[in-house]
Design a protein around this motif. Structure first.
Motif, PDB file in Angstrom:
ATOM      1  N   SER A   1      64.127 -44.479 105.349  1.00 11.80           N
ATOM      2  CA  SER A   1      65.272 -44.616 104.462  1.00 11.80           C
ATOM      3  C   SER A   1      66.335 -45.513 105.096  1.00 11.80           C
ATOM      4  CB  SER A   1      65.833 -43.214 104.175  1.00 11.80           C
ATOM      5  OG  SER A   1      67.221 -43.286 103.991  1.00 11.80           O
ATOM      6  N   TYR A   2      66.813 -46.479 104.324  1.00 16.91           N
ATOM      7  CA  TYR A   2      67.833 -47.405 104.842  1.00 16.91           C
ATOM      8  C   TYR A   2      69.141 -46.690 105.191  1.00 16.91           C
ATOM      9  CZ  TYR A   2      65.391 -51.828 104.426  1.00 16.91           C
ATOM     10  OH  TYR A   2      64.534 -52.870 104.632  1.00 16.91           O
ATOM     11  N   GLU A   3      69.361 -45.553 104.529  1.00 20.66           N
ATOM     12  CA  GLU A   3      70.585 -44.803 104.800  1.00 20.66           C
ATOM     13  C   GLU A   3      70.769 -44.525 106.299  1.00 20.66           C
ATOM     14  OE1 GLU A   3      70.438 -41.686 101.858  1.00 20.66           O
ATOM     15  OE2 GLU A   3      72.455 -41.084 102.519  1.00 20.66           O
ATOM     16  N   ALA A   4      69.635 -44.313 106.976  1.00 13.64           N
ATOM     17  CA  ALA A   4      69.688 -43.932 108.404  1.00 13.64           C
ATOM     18  C   ALA A   4      70.212 -45.051 109.300  1.00 13.64           C
ATOM     19  CB  ALA A   4      68.306 -43.488 108.873  1.00 13.64           C
TER      20      ALA A   4
ATOM     21  N   GLU B   1      72.874 -46.695 108.703  1.00 12.93           N
ATOM     22  CA  GLU B   1      74.309 -46.833 108.423  1.00 12.93           C
ATOM     23  C   GLU B   1      75.138 -46.919 109.714  1.00 12.93           C
ATOM     24  OE1 GLU B   1      75.897 -44.086 105.555  1.00 12.93           O
ATOM     25  OE2 GLU B   1      77.523 -45.534 105.187  1.00 12.93           O
TER      26      GLU B   1
ATOM     27  N   THR C   1      62.443 -43.346 110.546  1.00 16.11           N
ATOM     28  CA  THR C   1      62.898 -43.138 109.172  1.00 16.11           C
ATOM     29  C   THR C   1      62.201 -44.093 108.210  1.00 16.11           C
ATOM     30  OG1 THR C   1      64.877 -43.057 107.763  1.00 16.11           O
ATOM     31  CG2 THR C   1      64.826 -44.796 109.406  1.00 16.11           C
TER      32      THR C   1
ATOM     33  N   GLY D   1      69.312 -53.815 102.170  1.00 13.50           N
ATOM     34  CA  GLY D   1      69.601 -52.658 103.044  1.00 13.50           C
ATOM     35  C   GLY D   1      70.747 -52.964 103.999  1.00 13.50           C
TER      36      GLY D   1
ATOM     37  N   LYS E   1      74.163 -53.071 102.192  1.00 16.12           N
ATOM     38  CA  LYS E   1      74.683 -51.756 101.815  1.00 16.12           C
ATOM     39  C   LYS E   1      75.073 -50.907 103.023  1.00 16.12           C
ATOM     40  CE  LYS E   1      73.825 -48.041  98.608  1.00 16.12           C
ATOM     41  NZ  LYS E   1      72.876 -47.343  97.788  1.00 16.12           N
ATOM     42  N   TYR E   2      74.239 -50.925 104.061  1.00 12.70           N
ATOM     43  CA  TYR E   2      74.444 -49.931 105.130  1.00 12.70           C
ATOM     44  C   TYR E   2      74.904 -50.489 106.478  1.00 12.70           C
ATOM     45  CZ  TYR E   2      72.218 -46.693 101.930  1.00 12.70           C
ATOM     46  OH  TYR E   2      71.933 -45.923 100.848  1.00 12.70           O
TER      47      TYR E   2
END
Ligand code: A3D
Length: 320
Positions: A65-68, A70, A63, A106, A109-110
């Motif tokens: 994206s830092y979202e991944a 989470e 990825t 990152g 947040k996640y």
């Protein structure tokens, strides 16, 4: 029980090796994050395709994206640049500090509940900055260096004595760098301290001194051979041992760059000390007594780390 989730920030030489080892050891599902397009996805797919051959079950994804990341249980950070021949670890400070700022945001947040292992150099200063940037509790964010430095010491000692690496324990204290302090008195072969082995004629003081120096220069020795980067197999194996101790609550006694709150007479800084790593993160810092010369070497090493922390504060005033 759901599988653990392991996020690897940086999918370079160490990141890729970490993903492979975490897969082989079935530590959990793996997310490889990198700013480079394609690299984390390619490595994740390549390792996933090896899983039927080696017989491990893990989901691997790449990825950008830092979202991944989470909800990750463990995050291992290698993002940044490594050394090239002629560079010291400290030469990396300015560029890697900026990377730590992004990684810290990152994490905040996640993955605020993760156990975080930082490997990016200059290690002690980067893990200190990453803790500040992320705001994670000090017991949940550590630096990997001591396991690697003591593994190098153990390997050289096992070669010297012609005994199994498994029966050699070694102790390394202080910052990860030329000033690290391999502690001869606390290093043993099957419980026999090294000074006794010198008396027993297994080696000489001169040969032992050379091994201590080779341990201090262990990183540079690999850099000068590889020419294009720094060590990655042994650093990855070392961080995986730390992750495994956390995930399985093994409570192994491992030397790590840990946040100190009064131990060794130090406060609010990170430096390499023996720790107990279990489900609570760093559950204990082992505060051993040092003799006068060990204390002097340790203080010299601490002063070097403090200098790097000061340099970080000058570059990034938000760290004050
Ligand atoms: P390398 O193979 O270059 O991988 C680093 C990766 O980080 C690359 O894939 C980059 O694209 C990526 N990256 C750069 N900036 C960012 C960013 N902002 N966000 C996410 N990813 C980014 O290096 P490596 O894997 O050989 O080494 C990684 C780090 O570990 C370096 O700083 C080394 O100096 C350090 N290291 C430490 C030890 C210790 O014992 C502490 C040992 C060996 C290497």
């Amino acid at each position: 029980m759901a599988r653990s989730k392991i996020a690897l920030i940086g999918a370079g030489q160490i990141g890729g090796t970490l993903a492979h080892l975490a897969g082989l050891k079935e530590l959990g599902d793996i997310v490889l994050f990198d700013i480079q397009e394609g690299i984390p996805d390619g490595k994740a797919l390549d390792i996933a395709e090896s899983s039927p051959v080696d017989g491990f079950d893990a989901r691997l994804v790449g990825t950008q994206s830092y979202e991944a990341i989470e909800g990750a249980d463990v995050v291992i950070v290698t993002a940044g640049v490594p050394r090239k021949p002629g560079m010291s670890r400290d030469d990396l400070l300015e560029i890697n500090l900026k990377v730590m700022e992004q990684v810290g945001a990152g994490l905040k947040k996640y993955a605020p509940d993760a156990f975080v292992i930082c490997i990016t150099n200059p290690l002690d200063a980067m893990v200190w900055a990453l803790q500040k940037f992320s705001g994670l509790p000090g017991n949940k964010i550590v630096g990997m260096a001591g396991v690697l430095d003591s593994a190098r010491f153990r390997y050289f000692l096992a070669e010297e004595f012609n005994v199994s690496v498994e029966d050699v324990t070694a102790f390394v204290l202080g910052g990860h760098g030329d000033s690290m302090v391999p502690l001869v008195r606390y290093s043993t072969v099957a419980g026999i301290p090294l000074p006794d082995l010198v008396k027993m004629g297994w080696t000489t003081q001169e040969r032992l001194d050379k091994i201590v120096q080779r341990t201090r220069d262990g990183g540079a020795e690999i850099v000068s051979l590889l020419k294009t980067g720094s060590a990655f197999y042994a650093p990855a194996a070392s961080a995986i041992a730390m992750a495994e101790s956390y995930l399985k609550d093994k409570k192994r006694v491992l030397p790590c760059a840990a946040q100190l709150s009064g131990e060794y007479g130090l406060d609010q800084m990170y430096v390499g000390v023996p720790t107990v790593i279990g489900a609570g993160g760093v559950e204990r810092v082992v505060d051993i007594s040092l003799d006068r010369s060990e204390r002097a070497d340790f203080e010299k090493s601490v002063a070097t780390v403090q200098g790097l922390i000061e340099a970080c504060r000058k570059i990034q005033p938000a760290l004050n």
